[in-house]
Write a protein that holds these residues in place. Structure first.
Motif, PDB file in Angstrom:
ATOM      1  N   LEU A  34       1.499  10.844   5.929  1.00  0.00           N
ATOM      2  CA  LEU A  34       2.193  10.264   7.089  1.00  0.00           C
ATOM      3  C   LEU A  34       1.196   9.794   8.149  1.00  0.00           C
ATOM      4  CD1 LEU A  34       5.189  12.755   7.486  1.00  0.00           C
ATOM      5  CD2 LEU A  34       5.348  10.326   6.925  1.00  0.00           C
ATOM      6  N   THR A  35       0.199  10.612   8.410  1.00  0.00           N
ATOM      7  CA  THR A  35      -0.823  10.246   9.403  1.00  0.00           C
ATOM      8  C   THR A  35      -1.583   8.994   8.982  1.00  0.00           C
ATOM      9  OG1 THR A  35      -1.079  12.585  10.004  1.00  0.00           O
ATOM     10  CG2 THR A  35      -2.833  11.082  10.670  1.00  0.00           C
ATOM     11  N   SER A  70       0.836  -1.209   0.000  1.00  0.00           N
ATOM     12  CA  SER A  70       0.000   0.000   0.000  1.00  0.00           C
ATOM     13  C   SER A  70       0.865   1.251   0.000  1.00  0.00           C
ATOM     14  CB  SER A  70      -0.919   0.004   1.226  1.00  0.00           C
ATOM     15  OG  SER A  70      -1.800  -1.099   1.203  1.00  0.00           O
ATOM     16  N   ILE A  71       1.950   1.216   0.786  1.00  0.00           N
ATOM     17  CA  ILE A  71       2.845   2.375   0.856  1.00  0.00           C
ATOM     18  C   ILE A  71       3.535   2.607  -0.478  1.00  0.00           C
ATOM     19  CG2 ILE A  71       4.956   3.261   1.952  1.00  0.00           C
ATOM     20  CD1 ILE A  71       4.027   1.743   4.498  1.00  0.00           C
ATOM     21  N   ILE A  76       6.924   9.955   2.839  1.00  0.00           N
ATOM     22  CA  ILE A  76       5.617   9.364   3.122  1.00  0.00           C
ATOM     23  C   ILE A  76       5.708   8.299   4.220  1.00  0.00           C
ATOM     24  CG2 ILE A  76       4.705   9.832   0.821  1.00  0.00           C
ATOM     25  CD1 ILE A  76       5.218   6.832   0.176  1.00  0.00           C
ATOM     26  N   GLY A  77       6.888   8.169   4.842  1.00  0.00           N
ATOM     27  CA  GLY A  77       7.026   7.248   5.964  1.00  0.00           C
ATOM     28  C   GLY A  77       7.425   5.834   5.598  1.00  0.00           C
ATOM     29  N   ASN A  82       5.192  11.097  16.654  1.00  0.00           N
ATOM     30  CA  ASN A  82       5.443  12.528  16.674  1.00  0.00           C
ATOM     31  C   ASN A  82       5.763  12.957  15.246  1.00  0.00           C
ATOM     32  OD1 ASN A  82       5.979  15.144  17.582  1.00  0.00           O
ATOM     33  ND2 ASN A  82       8.134  14.691  17.989  1.00  0.00           N
ATOM     34  N   ILE A  83       4.773  13.497  14.526  1.00  0.00           N
ATOM     35  CA  ILE A  83       4.987  13.983  13.161  1.00  0.00           C
ATOM     36  C   ILE A  83       5.274  15.476  13.233  1.00  0.00           C
ATOM     37  CG2 ILE A  83       3.955  14.299  10.886  1.00  0.00           C
ATOM     38  CD1 ILE A  83       2.204  11.852  11.448  1.00  0.00           C
TER      39      ILE A  83
END
Length: 496
Positions: A94-95, A7-8, A59-60, A110-111
């Protein structure tokens, strides 16, 4: 877990074309295959309740691969993750991505949407909330930092200097700051351009890195254009695992063609083979085979150019700065201006039909940049990785052009003696040595980019003047069309 990473990857491919500031920020997102490999390098016994830093989080992808590693191998039930990203457009992504892990692990997230350099320096100078008792609090850092030069008079440069970091690119700045933010024995895994391994521009960064961390693992991608093919990245990259304050021991060097890792191989080397003990430049040599290098096989290859009383300079004529003095072909009042494509083996093709000029007007402005005619060895500064050799050398002889002085353009390195020519035997000997297969292999170990700098040549080791003279005499007494196998064989014969 596989579904999350897939998905990422879909998000990465979707978001990539939409980023308006991608070039401005030097953004390159990490494919999931590379992110998983990077996560696998962390020591499993150190991954319980980790405090993770992801600088330039994008995007993490890297944090996600780290969390997948924790969950799939049941290494920890909780994690504190800190994702620092400058692009406000990516906060929602990111969230959303971190929310995929809510049912799998207890995450304290913590973003931070800020400039990482400003954020890190503020925490280091003011002992911010991430520092406990004045000491950095991260146990792990995983990063694919942006690739972009830092101007010497920029705010970033001043901020970095305020915490004792001197460097010229965002990627080295991100790694240096991450080192400062780690606790003792904390681990860092980063993918960065290999260009930091040598050259004067990254000397301070290498000293910083080697002084504060132990190098544990380095991975190279053999193909420069496949690992980040979606971003069209042509820079040669290396994945490094570092341990803050760790004891330096042997280093694992691994290699694969691309990000599939299907032909993965690894070797273990003593650190002394990675960074030579007496090297003040702290060049990092990455040998991707078990073969002995040239200087290991032949102890007689032990002299620097300085010890041989030979100098090397970058061609002093920068053509766009003297455009009004350039001439397409020789004419009255001009002298030759040599470019790399004038030199083909031992032959000089001059004048030559080409886009570049062949001559420069001799006047007061350019006189200081001209050399007296003589025997010189030239080395091309730029070559493509696809060329057979990284070092491409040629020879200029005084009888090849009938002029008292000559000019060398900035795309050439020039080997000379006090800005004068050298003996024909030494010139041809250097030509043969530099064009040998053995030297090319040796050079590629510590040179990760396609540029050959004068500093690189000064750092290299050479045979004695006697051996160079013998090589030169052999070239002079043979035909101009000496085959590569003959060059390599003659060098082996004389060095044994």
């Amino acid at each position: 877990m596989t579904q999350i990473l897939e998905s990422i990857d879909k998000v990465r491919l979707t978001v990539n074309p939409l980023l308006k500031r991608k070039s401005e920020l030097g953004q390159f997102f990490t494919p999931s295959s590379i992110a998983q490999f990077m996560a696998s390098l962390f020591a499993k016994e150190k991954m319980k309740n980790p405090r993770v830093l992801d600088a330039g989080a994008g995007i993490g992808s890297l944090t996600s691969a780290f969390l997948v590693q924790l969950i799939s191998e049941n290494l920890s039930r909780s994690a504190n993750v800190n994702l620092i990203e400058i692009d406000e457009y990516l906060e929602e992504q990111l969230t959303d991505i971190l929310s995929m892990f809510e049912d799998e692990i207890n995450i304290s997230a913590n973003i931070v949407i800020e400039d990482f350099i400003e954020w890190a320096v503020l925490n280091l100078l003011e002992e911010g909330t991430l520092l406990e008792n004045g000491k950095p609090g991260f146990t792990h850092a995983v990063l694919n930092p942006p690739y972009k030069k830092i101007k010497s008079d920029s705010r970033h440069r001043k901020l970095l200097r305020s915490v004792g970091i001197e460097t010229v690119n965002l990627y080295s700045a991100f790694v240096a700051l991450s080192i400062e933010l780690m606790e003792d024995n904390g681990e860092i895994v980063a993918i960065i351009p290999r260009s930091f391994c040598n050259g004067p521009y990254f000397r301070h960064f290498r000293q910083h890195l080697l002084g504060k961390t132990a190098v544990k693992h380095m991975h190279l991608f053999e193909s420069r254009d496949k690992a980040f093919k979606d971003d069209e990245v042509l820079q040669e990259n290396v994945i490094m695992k570092l341990e803050r304050g760790g004891k330096q021991g042997d280093v694992t060097i691994s290699i694969s063609t691309d990000d599939s890792f299907s032909d993965y191989n690894e070797y273990v080397y003593p650190f002394e083979k990675i960074v030579q003990p007496n090297d003040i430049e702290k060049f990092i040599h990455i040998n991707t085979s078990n073969e002995e290098t040239l200087i290991e096989r032949f102890p007689s290859v032990c002299y620097s150019l300085e010890e041989l009383d030979i100098e090397v300079s970058t061609g002093p004529v920068v053509d766009f700065r003297v455009r009004e003095n350039l001439r397409q072909m020789p004419e009255g009042g001009t002298v030759p201006l040599f470019y790399p494509n004038h030199f083909v083996g031992t032959q000089l093709e001059y004048p030559k039909e080409m886009k570049k000029p062949n001559a420069i007007v001799r006047n007061e402005k350019v006189e200081k940049w001209l050399y007296p005619n003589g025997y010189y060895v030239v080395v091309k500064r730029f070559s493509s990785k696809e060329e057979k050799r990284r070092i491409v050398a040629g020879v200029l002889t005084p009888d090849s052009v009938d002029y008292p002085v000559i000019g060398f353009e900035n795309g050439l390195n020039v080997l000379h003696f006090q800005k004068k020519g050298i003996s024909p035997e030494i010139a041809y000997g250097l030509y043969v040595y530099l064009n040998s297969t053995q030297v090319d292999k040796y050079f590629r170990i510590f040179n990760g980019h396609t540029q050959v700098n004068a500093t690189d040549l000064r750092t290299m080791k050479f045979p004695s003047l006697e051996i160079l003279e013998e090589l030169g005499e052999w070239v002079i007494s043979n035909s101009d069309n000496i085959e590569q196998e003959e060059i390599d064989g003659k060098l082996e014969e004389l060095l044994k």
